[in-house]
Write a protein that holds these residues in place. Structure first.
Motif, short mmCIF file in Angstrom:
data_model
loop_
_atom_site.label_atom_id
_atom_site.label_comp_id
_atom_site.label_asym_id
_atom_site.label_seq_id
_atom_site.Cartn_x
_atom_site.Cartn_y
_atom_site.Cartn_z
N GLY A 165 40.88 33.01 -89.88
CA GLY A 165 39.52 32.90 -90.40
C GLY A 165 39.38 31.78 -91.41
O GLY A 165 40.33 31.04 -91.71
N SER A 166 38.16 31.66 -91.95
CA SER A 166 37.83 30.65 -92.96
C SER A 166 37.37 31.36 -94.24
O SER A 166 36.61 32.33 -94.16
N TRP A 167 37.80 30.84 -95.37
CA TRP A 167 37.39 31.40 -96.65
C TRP A 167 36.62 30.35 -97.45
O TRP A 167 37.05 29.21 -97.57
N TYR A 168 35.47 30.77 -97.98
CA TYR A 168 34.64 29.92 -98.83
C TYR A 168 34.56 30.57 -100.21
O TYR A 168 34.23 31.76 -100.32
N VAL A 169 34.83 29.81 -101.26
CA VAL A 169 34.78 30.35 -102.60
C VAL A 169 33.36 30.76 -102.97
O VAL A 169 33.12 31.79 -103.60
N GLY A 170 32.37 29.95 -102.56
CA GLY A 170 30.98 30.24 -102.87
C GLY A 170 30.31 31.09 -101.80
O GLY A 170 30.95 31.55 -100.85
N ASP A 171 29.02 31.31 -101.95
CA ASP A 171 28.21 32.03 -100.96
C ASP A 171 27.86 31.05 -99.85
O ASP A 171 26.98 30.19 -100.00
N VAL A 172 28.56 31.16 -98.72
CA VAL A 172 28.43 30.15 -97.68
C VAL A 172 27.03 30.13 -97.08
O VAL A 172 26.50 29.06 -96.75
N ASN A 173 26.38 31.28 -96.96
CA ASN A 173 25.03 31.28 -96.41
C ASN A 173 24.05 30.55 -97.32
O ASN A 173 23.18 29.80 -96.85
N GLU A 174 24.17 30.72 -98.63
CA GLU A 174 23.30 30.00 -99.55
C GLU A 174 23.56 28.49 -99.48
O GLU A 174 22.63 27.68 -99.48
N GLU A 175 24.83 28.12 -99.41
CA GLU A 175 25.17 26.71 -99.34
C GLU A 175 24.65 26.08 -98.06
O GLU A 175 24.11 24.97 -98.07
N VAL A 176 24.83 26.78 -96.94
CA VAL A 176 24.37 26.24 -95.66
C VAL A 176 22.85 26.14 -95.63
O VAL A 176 22.29 25.15 -95.14
N ALA A 177 22.16 27.14 -96.16
CA ALA A 177 20.70 27.11 -96.19
C ALA A 177 20.21 25.89 -96.94
O ALA A 177 19.29 25.18 -96.50
N GLU A 178 20.84 25.61 -98.08
CA GLU A 178 20.43 24.44 -98.87
C GLU A 178 20.74 23.15 -98.13
O GLU A 178 19.92 22.22 -98.11
N ASP A 179 21.92 23.07 -97.49
CA ASP A 179 22.29 21.85 -96.77
C ASP A 179 21.37 21.60 -95.59
O ASP A 179 20.97 20.46 -95.33
N LEU A 180 21.02 22.65 -94.86
CA LEU A 180 20.13 22.48 -93.72
C LEU A 180 18.72 22.11 -94.17
O LEU A 180 18.02 21.35 -93.50
N GLU A 181 18.34 22.63 -95.32
CA GLU A 181 17.00 22.34 -95.81
C GLU A 181 16.84 20.88 -96.19
O GLU A 181 15.80 20.26 -95.95
N ASN A 182 17.91 20.29 -96.78
CA ASN A 182 17.77 18.90 -97.23
C ASN A 182 18.46 17.90 -96.31
O ASN A 182 18.52 16.70 -96.63
N GLY A 183 19.02 18.38 -95.19
CA GLY A 183 19.60 17.48 -94.21
C GLY A 183 21.01 17.02 -94.49
O GLY A 183 21.51 16.09 -93.85
N ALA A 184 21.69 17.66 -95.44
CA ALA A 184 23.03 17.24 -95.83
C ALA A 184 24.08 17.86 -94.92
O ALA A 184 23.80 18.74 -94.09
N ASP A 185 25.34 17.41 -95.09
CA ASP A 185 26.46 18.00 -94.36
C ASP A 185 26.68 19.43 -94.86
O ASP A 185 26.33 19.78 -95.98
N THR A 186 27.26 20.25 -93.99
CA THR A 186 27.51 21.65 -94.34
C THR A 186 28.87 21.79 -95.01
O THR A 186 29.73 20.90 -94.90
N PRO A 187 29.13 22.89 -95.72
CA PRO A 187 30.37 23.00 -96.52
C PRO A 187 31.62 23.14 -95.68
O PRO A 187 31.60 23.70 -94.58
N ARG A 188 32.71 22.61 -96.21
CA ARG A 188 34.04 22.82 -95.64
C ARG A 188 34.64 24.07 -96.26
O ARG A 188 34.37 24.41 -97.41
N SER A 189 35.49 24.76 -95.51
CA SER A 189 36.14 25.94 -96.06
C SER A 189 37.13 25.54 -97.15
O SER A 189 37.65 24.42 -97.17
N ASP A 190 37.38 26.49 -98.06
CA ASP A 190 38.34 26.25 -99.13
C ASP A 190 39.75 26.65 -98.74
O ASP A 190 40.72 26.20 -99.34
N SER A 191 39.88 27.50 -97.74
CA SER A 191 41.20 27.79 -97.16
C SER A 191 40.99 28.50 -95.84
O SER A 191 39.92 29.05 -95.56
#
Length: 584
Positions: A165-191
């Motif tokens: 699996g993939s582990w994200y230190v932050g809230d991945v859904n919140e991060e992805v929502a923000e990235d998709l909203e502003n057109g940025a790249d999506t987060p990489r996993s932390d481990s």
């Protein structure tokens, strides 16, 4: 006086049919989705999981069984569950992808899935299919063979399930929502993780490292699931060979290897014999990165678990690390491993490769840009496409719209060929290839059509990489693959039509192609998509609709009661159509 021979044959057929019904079992599960606290990599967070566990519970059945899973959503946003690799004959209502076959199960409500197993056998898995919630909402499915047939190899002494699996230190859904909203790249996993744990080589992780205890001389069936969000992974066990015997719920000819490369969405069955000196050995996975060399921000963790022998011995200070694990960017081992996979193709497990092809499709997979509205201004952002169409989820699910003959939800004009032809795998491609159109375009098939699809990777934006392409509702035969542009004259001459591997997720190689065949014999609405979630979020997906046959037995079943009602997704871009108008 003897019975007529035809009557005897009919009695035998009925006997076999009712014997099969008697053997098939019905199972019931409750999945309670809650926000649960976890501590990994020196920090704690709340994450949506099933029954407070990561990975979630294992579903264990025998071939041909049926399972009912009542999903209670006590989380904060809508969720759906997909039963990955289960064909669900005539039952797309329980397939799960949001806005394709259903709308999300809203917070505080529940929905019962009916999961119908047919010819699958081996290891599959289940996972959330809404936003990026599958980072925590996933688990294994074990499909045992019937007692009459058994395993096509000596019965193992035990089994073990490892979920990558993939582990994200932050809230991945919140991060992805923000990235998709502003057109940025999506987060990489932390481990990366093995059974929810990063392992010895990650910070604050050593005490939680997963351990598998074995007895010397015994052979185990290791069931491996790649639930990572965006990475193909190499996996190996120090000083132990892996004998691959199954892939995606189908058997393969045994492949003895020191490592495997497994794509997101894929599952593998492997025999492991505990024949090494008593001790401790690392089981390790790391990313196989097929992107260009100057892209270096990927997850470089070595996730580990420990295989340890039972018995009286003094363990060494540290387990042995596998010397056979390829490096991150080494593509040759990935190619050499996947090229060895072949279907079992024997009497008990025959192959039936379609040979009377009625529909041929050539589908390019590309990275692109799109324009969208962001806080009242028009911006450019990342997108992806199939045949230059970037998928947009509709306001209601495609299945309901098709079944109810609703207009305005989708259009049946997904192109069978790319609209523009160019050197798809050149080091430099024309600038006009970077933009894509957006739409909810589907492809329609008649019942029992025999289909060949060639997926072609492109180097648009110098962004070619492997794409694990997954088809819902079906498995398919991978009859060929290669690097460069597909040649429709010479490349089919090298197709394997005798014992090609049977998959539900195939790795489309970087700057290459993969050819597959299937028979459209499962009526319904079925999603095709890249199983890298960042590409799925950006639009690298489409929908196949297989029409009903001429009888009730070859038609979509009626919808179950209490399908989740439709409302807006928690993560959704406000797109512009091709004229610049907002899409509501």
């Amino acid at each position: 006086m003897g019975l007529p021979s035809g009557f005897v044959e009919l009695l035998l057929l009925y006997g076999i049919f009712f014997l099969g019904l008697a053997q098939a079992k019905v199972h019931y599960h409750d999945f309670i989705l809650t926000e649960t606290n976890f501590t990994r990599l020196c920090s704690s967070k709340s994450m949506l999981v099933v029954n407070e566990s990561l990975p979630g519970p294992v579903i264990r059945v025998t071939k041909g069984d049926t399972v009912y899973v009542n999903v209670h959503n006590q989380g904060y946003y809508g969720v759906t569950i997909h039963w990955h690799g289960v064909h669900q004959p005539r039952n797309p209502w329980s397939d799960g992808p949001e806005y394709i076959t259903q709308c999300p199960i809203e917070s505080g409500s529940n929905f019962t899935y009916e999961i119908i197993f047919s010819d699958e056998e081996g290891t599959l898995w289940w996972h959330a299919h809404s936003d990026w919630t599958r980072a925590g909402v996933h688990g294994a499915i074990v499909v045992l063979p019937n007692k009459e047939t058994g395993f096509p190899f000596p019965e193992p002494d035990g089994e073990e399930i490892l979920v990558l699996g993939s582990w994200y230190v932050g809230d991945v859904n919140e991060e992805v929502a923000e990235d998709l909203e502003n057109g940025a790249d999506t987060p990489r996993s932390d481990s990366y993780t093995i059974n929810g744990q990063p392992g010895d080589f990650c910070e604050c992780s050593k005490e939680g490292t997963y351990r598998w205890q074995v007895d010397y001389g015994k052979t185990y069936l290791l069931r491996l699931v790649n639930a990572a969000m965006n990475a193909e992974l190499y996996f190996a066990i120090a000083q132990h060979n892996l004998t691959v015997v199954g892939l995606d719920g189908s058997y393969v000819k045994p492949v003895i290897t020191g490592f495997v490369m497994i794509s997101p969405g894929q599952t593998m069955d492997m025999l492991v014999t505990a024949n090494q000196p008593l001790g401790r050995y690392y089981m390790a996975a790391r990313q196989y990165d097929s992107a260009r060399y100057d892209v270096t921000d990927y997850d470089k963790t070595n996730t580990t678990a420990i295989l340890e022998y039972r018995g009286n011995y003094t363990p060494s200070a540290d387990p042995i690390f596998p010397s056979t694990l390829p490096t991150y960017e080494d593509f040759v081992p990935a190619l050499s491993f996947t090229s060895r996979l072949r279907s079992l193709a024997n009497h008990d497990h025959p192959v039936n490769v379609p040979k009377n092809i009625t529909t041929r499709m050539y589908i390019t997979a590309s990275m692109n840009t799109i324009t969208f509205d962001y806080e009242g201004t028009t911006k450019s952002g990342l997108a992806s496409s199939l045949n230059n169409v970037s998928w947009i989820n509709p306001s209601t699910d495609v299945l309901l719209a098709y079944y109810r003959n609703m207009s305005g939800i989708y259009t049946p004009d997904f192109p069978e060929y790319p609209p523009l032809l160019f050197n798809f795998t050149a080091d430099e491609v024309p600038d006009y290839t970077t933009t894509t159109i957006q739409g909810t375009k589907v492809k329609m098939f008649d019942y029992n059509e025999e289909v060949e699809i060639v997926f072609q990777g492109t180097n648009v934006f110098d962004a070619s990489e492997d794409h694990p392409m997954h088809l819902h509702g079906y498995t398919f035969y991978v009859v060929g693959s290669g690097y460069g542009n597909f040649d429709n004259v010479t490349d089919p001459e090298g197709y394997n039509l005798v014992d090609p591997p049977k998959m539900n997720t195939v790795s489309l190689p970087k700057k290459g192609w993969a050819a597959l065949r299937f028979k459209a014999s499962n009526p319904g609405v079925w999603l095709w998509h890249c199983h890298l979630d960042r590409h799925l979020s950006w639009g690298m997906d489409t929908v196949f609709i297989v029409k009903n046959g001429g009888t009730p037995e070859t038609s979509i079943r009626e919808p179950p009661p209490n399908m989740p009602p439709c409302s807006s997704s928690a993560i959704r871009l406000q797109r512009l159509d091709n004229s610049g108008e907002k899409i509501n």
